[in-house]
Design a protein around this motif. Structure first.
Motif, PDB file in Angstrom:
ATOM      1  N   UNK A 304      16.893  13.659  47.866  1.00 28.08           N
ATOM      2  CA  UNK A 304      15.890  13.363  46.844  1.00 28.08           C
ATOM      3  C   UNK A 304      16.327  13.897  45.485  1.00 28.08           C
ATOM      4  N   UNK A 305      15.783  13.304  44.439  1.00 28.71           N
ATOM      5  CA  UNK A 305      16.084  13.772  43.087  1.00 28.71           C
ATOM      6  C   UNK A 305      15.071  13.234  42.081  1.00 28.71           C
ATOM      7  N   UNK A 306      14.800  14.038  41.047  1.00 30.08           N
ATOM      8  CA  UNK A 306      14.021  13.585  39.889  1.00 30.08           C
ATOM      9  C   UNK A 306      14.903  12.699  39.008  1.00 30.08           C
ATOM     10  N   UNK A 307      14.257  11.826  38.196  1.00 28.91           N
ATOM     11  CA  UNK A 307      15.014  11.184  37.120  1.00 28.91           C
ATOM     12  C   UNK A 307      14.181  11.022  35.847  1.00 28.91           C
ATOM     13  N   UNK A 308      13.037  11.669  35.735  1.00 24.83           N
ATOM     14  CA  UNK A 308      12.264  11.775  34.484  1.00 24.83           C
ATOM     15  C   UNK A 308      11.843  13.238  34.352  1.00 24.83           C
ATOM     16  N   UNK A 309      12.701  14.044  33.751  1.00 26.06           N
ATOM     17  CA  UNK A 309      12.440  15.481  33.778  1.00 26.06           C
ATOM     18  C   UNK A 309      13.299  16.172  32.724  1.00 26.06           C
ATOM     19  N   UNK A 310      13.065  17.465  32.548  1.00 26.88           N
ATOM     20  CA  UNK A 310      13.900  18.289  31.664  1.00 26.88           C
ATOM     21  C   UNK A 310      14.292  19.559  32.414  1.00 26.88           C
ATOM     22  N   UNK A 311      15.516  19.992  32.190  1.00 29.43           N
ATOM     23  CA  UNK A 311      16.059  21.164  32.878  1.00 29.43           C
ATOM     24  C   UNK A 311      16.674  22.123  31.849  1.00 29.43           C
ATOM     25  N   UNK A 312      16.647  23.413  32.155  1.00 29.30           N
ATOM     26  CA  UNK A 312      17.394  24.404  31.375  1.00 29.30           C
ATOM     27  C   UNK A 312      18.801  24.488  31.963  1.00 29.30           C
ATOM     28  N   UNK A 313      19.794  24.123  31.150  1.00 27.65           N
ATOM     29  CA  UNK A 313      21.177  24.123  31.604  1.00 27.65           C
ATOM     30  C   UNK A 313      22.072  24.726  30.528  1.00 27.65           C
ATOM     31  N   UNK A 314      23.351  24.828  30.789  1.00 26.42           N
ATOM     32  CA  UNK A 314      24.321  25.354  29.830  1.00 26.42           C
ATOM     33  C   UNK A 314      25.153  24.217  29.247  1.00 26.42           C
ATOM     34  N   UNK A 315      25.391  24.264  27.945  1.00 22.14           N
ATOM     35  CA  UNK A 315      26.281  23.278  27.345  1.00 22.14           C
ATOM     36  C   UNK A 315      27.729  23.735  27.486  1.00 22.14           C
ATOM     37  N   UNK A 316      28.656  22.984  26.921  1.00 24.60           N
ATOM     38  CA  UNK A 316      30.083  23.308  27.097  1.00 24.60           C
ATOM     39  C   UNK A 316      30.453  24.640  26.451  1.00 24.60           C
ATOM     40  N   UNK A 317      29.635  25.098  25.490  1.00 25.48           N
ATOM     41  CA  UNK A 317      29.887  26.407  24.864  1.00 25.48           C
ATOM     42  C   UNK A 317      29.236  27.553  25.645  1.00 25.48           C
ATOM     43  N   UNK A 318      28.542  27.218  26.721  1.00 25.32           N
ATOM     44  CA  UNK A 318      27.900  28.245  27.528  1.00 25.32           C
ATOM     45  C   UNK A 318      26.530  28.650  27.017  1.00 25.32           C
ATOM     46  N   UNK A 319      25.971  27.881  26.068  1.00 23.56           N
ATOM     47  CA  UNK A 319      24.657  28.181  25.518  1.00 23.56           C
ATOM     48  C   UNK A 319      23.578  27.428  26.296  1.00 23.56           C
ATOM     49  N   UNK A 320      22.393  28.024  26.406  1.00 21.08           N
ATOM     50  CA  UNK A 320      21.306  27.352  27.104  1.00 21.08           C
ATOM     51  C   UNK A 320      20.757  26.214  26.251  1.00 21.08           C
ATOM     52  N   UNK A 321      20.581  25.073  26.865  1.00 23.47           N
ATOM     53  CA  UNK A 321      19.973  23.915  26.208  1.00 23.47           C
ATOM     54  C   UNK A 321      18.942  23.310  27.159  1.00 23.47           C
ATOM     55  N   UNK A 322      18.063  22.491  26.590  1.00 30.67           N
ATOM     56  CA  UNK A 322      17.083  21.754  27.389  1.00 30.67           C
ATOM     57  C   UNK A 322      17.619  20.338  27.549  1.00 30.67           C
ATOM     58  N   UNK A 323      17.933  19.949  28.778  1.00 30.92           N
ATOM     59  CA  UNK A 323      18.495  18.624  29.051  1.00 30.92           C
ATOM     60  C   UNK A 323      17.383  17.691  29.522  1.00 30.92           C
TER      61      UNK A 323
END
Length: 444
Positions: A304-323
């Protein structure tokens, strides 16, 4: 001059007073009767937040198959001052704010319309230790199970199944959510309208090395697609309006208004969004539980998986972003998901490769090639019915707007994202249940 409630004034006095408010609204912000008007005028007079002059670069998958409306929406999103990175999936088409199939990473901000109205819309697949031949030998039984154990659109079960989700603190602490609890209780275990479905079909596991420890071969499966029902829709509506009222953007970007994650509103939306996502998951689990009872078995495994959502993840610089993934499947390294096709085309069980340029994402389906209106105008029931019959698919409740021809070729979409996911298997629909009781015409 304040206008006191229940006091009679001439039309001339009213007009003169309103003209004074319009000229100097700041002087009336605390006025008992004129404060609301004054505040609205002050907000209206504010200059929109400046956008970037040029959009940030982003990766586009399957660009030759994506309409210009979706491309333009993504260009606009990538001009937001809070935008960090983005990508456009090969099933993309125009939506509101962020296009369907759009992935947008932002800095310390969440965009309610970047998540979408149907928060936590997701896929859920159960694989059973049953031969695919049962789809033919037990067809009438399976059709009856789908009719009796699913509800779509405004319909709900006479007796709802309980769930631990209703013990969550958010239902007591968040005012918006508190008022939606009764409705959420009535709708749990049901599915939305539109393109939402519950269907039996054939699962084919093709990879010998898979996370399910299943030997390659064919199995019977159940696939569902739905979201968070009225709970998610009302959360989305409330916080989108709040974001648009507090973050003034140029007209073409107004639906991309965000909430700062450091504000109370941003924190509230994040909590409400996660609740809606967990509620969507609970709805799917109850759908599959009802079916398992009817089948007298438990699934071998579930994906199973969501496909309308937002997650806290890391960008390529290692900074937290909201995806934000609005109509996009999480495809981080090793992450499993399901990418459905159409009624007559297979969907795929996938494992993410974790590609940074895609923001660890993949498409959420085949994507529409016709709008609902266009499909209803150009397709005919007899032709669609013949197509379904030729593919051995039976549909219980649907309309021309969900006909297979209204969607892109799923194999074209998958070829455009080969670098993003590995295919572990497929799911081919055979008995499809959707919203409504309308059936396509029988074809001899």
């Amino acid at each position: 001059m304040a206008l006191k409630p229940h006091t009679q004034y001439s039309k001339k006095v009213y007009l003169e007073t309103l003209q004074k408010v319009a000229k100097n609204p700041e002087e009336y912000l605390e006025d008992e009767s004129l404060g609301a008007i004054a505040n609205a005028l002050v907000e209206e007079a504010k200059e929109p937040i400046a956008m970037r002059e040029k959009h940030l670069d982003f990766k586009i998958y399957g660009e030759e198959h994506i309409e210009q409306g979706a491309m333009h929406q993504m260009y606009t999103a990538m001009k937001l001052p809070v935008a960090d990175s983005g990508a456009l999936m090969p099933d993309a088409h125009q939506g509101y704010g962020l296009p369907i199939g759009g992935v947008l990473a932002t800095k310390n901000s969440v965009i309610p319309y970047g998540v979408g109205v149907d928060i936590g819309c997701r896929m859920c697949l159960s694989i059973y230790d049953m031969p695919k031949e049962r789809l033919q030998t037990d067809k009438e039984v399976l059709k009856k199970m789908l009719s009796n154990n699913t509800r779509f659109g405004s319909a709900s079960f006479q007796r709802s199944m309980d769930h631990e989700i209703f013990e969550r603190d958010e239902f007591r602490e968040l005012e918006v959510v508190k008022n939606l609890k009764d409705r959420a209780w009535r709708q749990i275990g049901s599915s939305g309208g539109g393109n939402h479905f519950v269907e039996f079909g054939v699962v084919r596991i093709t990879e010998e090395e898979n996370e399910f420890n299943l030997p390659p071969g064919s199995y019977m499966g159940l696939l569902s697609h739905s979201g968070s029902r009225g709970l998610g829709a009302n959360i989305a509506r409330h916080y989108t309006n709040l974001a648009m009222a507090t973050t003034k953007l140029p007209q073409e970007a107004r639906h991309l208004a965000w909430l700062d994650m450091d504000t109370d509103a941003g924190k509230e939306y994040w909590a409400a969004m996660n609740l809606a996502g967990d509620y969507a998951s609970a709805c799917h689990h109850q759908i599959h539980e009802r079916m398992a009872i009817g089948l007298h078995t438990t699934p071998l495994t579930r994906v199973e998986n969501h496909h309308n959502f937002a997650w806290k993840e890391k960008n390529v610089q290692g900074e937290e972003v909201i995806v934000h993934r609005k109509g996009a499947t999480p495809a981080g390294e090793g992450v499993l998901g399901i990418i459905p096709g159409s009624m007559t085309a297979p969907g795929y069980i996938v494992r993410g490769r974790g590609i940074a340029h895609s923001i660890n994402s993949a498409s959420h389906g085949a994507g529409r090639v016709m709008s609902r209106t266009q499909a209803k105008k150009t397709l005919d029931e007899t032709g669609v019915s013949r197509h379904l019959k030729d593919h051995g698919v039976e549909v219980l409740g649907s309309g021309l707007d969900e006909a297979p021809m209204a969607y892109k070729d799923i194999n074209t979409v998958m070829n455009s994202q080969r670098e993003l996911v590995e295919i572990l298997g497929s799911f081919t629909p055979k008995i499809v249940r959707m919203c409504g009781d309308k059936r396509f015409k029988e074809v001899d």
